[in-house]
Design a protein around this motif. Structure first.
Motif, PDB file in Angstrom:
ATOM      1  N   GLU A 163      22.140  35.886  30.035  1.00  0.00           N
ATOM      2  CA  GLU A 163      20.796  36.296  31.056  1.00  0.00           C
ATOM      3  C   GLU A 163      20.118  37.521  30.470  1.00  0.00           C
ATOM      4  O   GLU A 163      18.808  37.269  30.508  1.00  0.00           O
ATOM      5  CB  GLU A 163      21.521  36.510  32.445  1.00  0.00           C
ATOM      6  CG  GLU A 163      22.248  35.442  33.157  1.00  0.00           C
ATOM      7  CD  GLU A 163      23.484  35.298  32.592  1.00  0.00           C
ATOM      8  OE1 GLU A 163      24.361  34.041  32.849  1.00  0.00           O
ATOM      9  OE2 GLU A 163      24.257  35.993  31.884  1.00  0.00           O
ATOM     10  N   GLU A 164      20.587  38.323  29.742  1.00  0.00           N
ATOM     11  CA  GLU A 164      19.908  39.500  29.197  1.00  0.00           C
ATOM     12  C   GLU A 164      19.040  39.033  28.156  1.00  0.00           C
ATOM     13  O   GLU A 164      18.090  39.437  27.900  1.00  0.00           O
ATOM     14  CB  GLU A 164      20.953  40.829  28.814  1.00  0.00           C
ATOM     15  CG  GLU A 164      21.661  41.271  29.984  1.00  0.00           C
ATOM     16  CD  GLU A 164      22.827  42.252  29.535  1.00  0.00           C
ATOM     17  OE1 GLU A 164      22.912  43.413  30.402  1.00  0.00           O
ATOM     18  OE2 GLU A 164      23.578  41.957  28.780  1.00  0.00           O
ATOM     19  N   LYS A 165      19.805  38.339  27.033  1.00  0.00           N
ATOM     20  CA  LYS A 165      19.141  37.577  25.990  1.00  0.00           C
ATOM     21  C   LYS A 165      17.907  36.921  26.630  1.00  0.00           C
ATOM     22  O   LYS A 165      16.815  37.007  25.888  1.00  0.00           O
ATOM     23  CB  LYS A 165      20.182  36.652  25.011  1.00  0.00           C
ATOM     24  CG  LYS A 165      20.918  37.584  24.367  1.00  0.00           C
ATOM     25  CD  LYS A 165      21.990  36.619  23.802  1.00  0.00           C
ATOM     26  CE  LYS A 165      23.093  37.635  23.003  1.00  0.00           C
ATOM     27  NZ  LYS A 165      23.911  36.512  22.249  1.00  0.00           N
ATOM     28  N   ALA A 166      17.761  35.907  27.518  1.00  0.00           N
ATOM     29  CA  ALA A 166      16.839  35.329  28.023  1.00  0.00           C
ATOM     30  C   ALA A 166      15.841  36.319  28.492  1.00  0.00           C
ATOM     31  O   ALA A 166      14.567  35.867  28.341  1.00  0.00           O
ATOM     32  CB  ALA A 166      17.501  34.366  28.978  1.00  0.00           C
ATOM     33  N   ALA A 167      16.321  37.269  29.208  1.00  0.00           N
ATOM     34  CA  ALA A 167      14.982  38.076  29.724  1.00  0.00           C
ATOM     35  C   ALA A 167      14.471  38.810  28.729  1.00  0.00           C
ATOM     36  O   ALA A 167      13.197  39.049  28.536  1.00  0.00           O
ATOM     37  CB  ALA A 167      15.808  39.390  30.503  1.00  0.00           C
ATOM     38  N   MET A 168      15.155  39.052  27.322  1.00  0.00           N
ATOM     39  CA  MET A 168      14.233  39.625  26.516  1.00  0.00           C
ATOM     40  C   MET A 168      13.460  38.759  25.685  1.00  0.00           C
ATOM     41  O   MET A 168      12.254  39.291  25.375  1.00  0.00           O
ATOM     42  CB  MET A 168      15.278  40.428  25.340  1.00  0.00           C
ATOM     43  CG  MET A 168      15.892  41.420  25.948  1.00  0.00           C
ATOM     44  SD  MET A 168      17.184  42.122  24.567  1.00  0.00           S
ATOM     45  CE  MET A 168      18.779  41.327  24.897  1.00  0.00           C
ATOM     46  N   LYS A 191       2.145  39.326  37.660  1.00  0.00           N
ATOM     47  CA  LYS A 191       2.328  38.982  36.482  1.00  0.00           C
ATOM     48  C   LYS A 191       4.189  38.703  36.403  1.00  0.00           C
ATOM     49  O   LYS A 191       4.624  38.670  37.631  1.00  0.00           O
ATOM     50  CB  LYS A 191       2.082  40.075  35.609  1.00  0.00           C
ATOM     51  CG  LYS A 191       2.950  41.500  35.793  1.00  0.00           C
ATOM     52  CD  LYS A 191       2.221  42.516  34.745  1.00  0.00           C
ATOM     53  CE  LYS A 191       3.125  42.207  33.440  1.00  0.00           C
ATOM     54  NZ  LYS A 191       2.496  43.257  32.408  1.00  0.00           N
ATOM     55  N   THR A 192       4.498  38.417  35.238  1.00  0.00           N
ATOM     56  CA  THR A 192       5.897  38.292  35.217  1.00  0.00           C
ATOM     57  C   THR A 192       6.417  39.461  34.208  1.00  0.00           C
ATOM     58  O   THR A 192       5.649  40.215  33.397  1.00  0.00           O
ATOM     59  CB  THR A 192       6.593  37.010  34.605  1.00  0.00           C
ATOM     60  OG1 THR A 192       5.691  36.829  33.396  1.00  0.00           O
ATOM     61  CG2 THR A 192       6.179  35.868  35.681  1.00  0.00           C
ATOM     62  N   TRP A 193       7.678  39.857  34.273  1.00  0.00           N
ATOM     63  CA  TRP A 193       8.282  40.986  33.733  1.00  0.00           C
ATOM     64  C   TRP A 193       9.714  40.807  33.502  1.00  0.00           C
ATOM     65  O   TRP A 193      10.430  40.491  34.229  1.00  0.00           O
ATOM     66  CB  TRP A 193       8.114  42.138  34.388  1.00  0.00           C
ATOM     67  CG  TRP A 193       8.500  43.558  33.864  1.00  0.00           C
ATOM     68  CD1 TRP A 193       7.796  43.890  32.583  1.00  0.00           C
ATOM     69  CD2 TRP A 193       9.323  44.487  34.309  1.00  0.00           C
ATOM     70  NE1 TRP A 193       8.493  45.292  32.497  1.00  0.00           N
ATOM     71  CE2 TRP A 193       9.362  45.760  33.413  1.00  0.00           C
ATOM     72  CE3 TRP A 193      10.337  44.833  35.336  1.00  0.00           C
ATOM     73  CZ2 TRP A 193      10.216  46.718  33.312  1.00  0.00           C
ATOM     74  CZ3 TRP A 193      11.366  45.887  35.396  1.00  0.00           C
ATOM     75  CH2 TRP A 193      11.012  46.894  34.525  1.00  0.00           C
ATOM     76  N   TYR A 194      10.087  40.404  32.207  1.00  0.00           N
ATOM     77  CA  TYR A 194      11.448  39.926  31.797  1.00  0.00           C
ATOM     78  C   TYR A 194      11.460  38.580  32.601  1.00  0.00           C
ATOM     79  O   TYR A 194      12.715  38.314  32.857  1.00  0.00           O
ATOM     80  CB  TYR A 194      12.481  40.877  31.971  1.00  0.00           C
ATOM     81  CG  TYR A 194      12.413  41.973  31.119  1.00  0.00           C
ATOM     82  CD1 TYR A 194      12.846  42.101  30.014  1.00  0.00           C
ATOM     83  CD2 TYR A 194      11.542  43.107  31.587  1.00  0.00           C
ATOM     84  CE1 TYR A 194      12.527  43.124  29.008  1.00  0.00           C
ATOM     85  CE2 TYR A 194      11.573  44.381  30.941  1.00  0.00           C
ATOM     86  CZ  TYR A 194      12.216  44.377  29.535  1.00  0.00           C
ATOM     87  OH  TYR A 194      11.961  45.439  28.744  1.00  0.00           O
ATOM     88  N   GLY A 195      10.528  37.679  32.899  1.00  0.00           N
ATOM     89  CA  GLY A 195      10.934  36.457  33.457  1.00  0.00           C
ATOM     90  C   GLY A 195      10.765  36.590  35.054  1.00  0.00           C
ATOM     91  O   GLY A 195      11.041  35.508  35.561  1.00  0.00           O
ATOM     92  N   LYS A 229      19.492  35.206  39.013  1.00  0.00           N
ATOM     93  CA  LYS A 229      19.311  35.198  37.560  1.00  0.00           C
ATOM     94  C   LYS A 229      20.595  35.854  36.716  1.00  0.00           C
ATOM     95  O   LYS A 229      20.947  35.504  35.790  1.00  0.00           O
ATOM     96  CB  LYS A 229      18.097  35.722  37.085  1.00  0.00           C
ATOM     97  CG  LYS A 229      17.831  35.868  35.889  1.00  0.00           C
ATOM     98  CD  LYS A 229      16.338  36.273  35.338  1.00  0.00           C
ATOM     99  CE  LYS A 229      16.081  36.152  33.875  1.00  0.00           C
ATOM    100  NZ  LYS A 229      14.965  35.703  33.475  1.00  0.00           N
ATOM    101  N   PHE A 230      21.183  36.915  37.383  1.00  0.00           N
ATOM    102  CA  PHE A 230      21.998  37.605  36.816  1.00  0.00           C
ATOM    103  C   PHE A 230      23.265  37.382  37.561  1.00  0.00           C
ATOM    104  O   PHE A 230      24.426  38.227  37.289  1.00  0.00           O
ATOM    105  CB  PHE A 230      21.379  39.207  36.758  1.00  0.00           C
ATOM    106  CG  PHE A 230      20.434  39.327  35.690  1.00  0.00           C
ATOM    107  CD1 PHE A 230      20.796  39.417  34.577  1.00  0.00           C
ATOM    108  CD2 PHE A 230      19.322  39.470  36.247  1.00  0.00           C
ATOM    109  CE1 PHE A 230      19.761  39.598  33.636  1.00  0.00           C
ATOM    110  CE2 PHE A 230      18.185  39.726  35.325  1.00  0.00           C
ATOM    111  CZ  PHE A 230      18.399  39.666  34.030  1.00  0.00           C
TER     112      PHE A 230
END
Length: 138
Positions: free
Chosen positions: A8-13, A64-68, A88-89
């Protein structure tokens, strides 16, 4: 202590990198925010929609979006408030958070994020108060 990032963290990045690129290319940031909300389900979606309506009605922050995740930025493009879904997490509550540009400082200690499972009328009133304070001081 683990030094690896979760899936999940990798996807957010990856989402953050894509958002930065899209913003440079003139993407419709509000559409991206609404798209992120539309992808949510259940309580997360309800909470994100409620926050979106409150921000739109009570501030001039841009969506907007921020880290998805849905986020709302000031005229300088700095995120002031964001929503993080529980799903998400894989946690038990969603989060509504305020970034440093919100400047909600109160003495030596103040909250910057809130765990949210539902938003009562009183909770919404408190959030509107914080949003207005963040916009007037940001």
């Amino acid at each position: 202590m683990s030094t690896t990032f979760s899936k999940e963290e990798k996807a957010a990045m990856r989402a953050a990198a894509a958002e930065a690129k899209a913003a440079k290319l003139g993407a419709d940031l509000e559409a991206a925010c609404l798209g992120a909300i539309a992808e949510m389900t259940g309580t997360d979606k309800e909470l994100a929609e409620t926050l979106h309506q409150m921000v739109q009605k009570n501030t001039d922050l841009g969506a907007k979006t921020w880290y998805g995740m849905p986020a709302y930025a000031n005229a300088e493009g700095k995120v002031v408030v964001f929503f993080q879904s529980a799903a998400k997490f894989k946690v038990r509550y969603a989060t509504i958070g305020f970034q440093p540009d919100a400047m909600l400082d109160e003495g030596n200690l103040w909250p910057t994020s809130f765990a949210v499972t539902e938003l009562s009328a009183a909770d919404q009133d408190r959030l509107v108060e914080l949003l207005k304070k963040a916009v007037n001081r940001a």
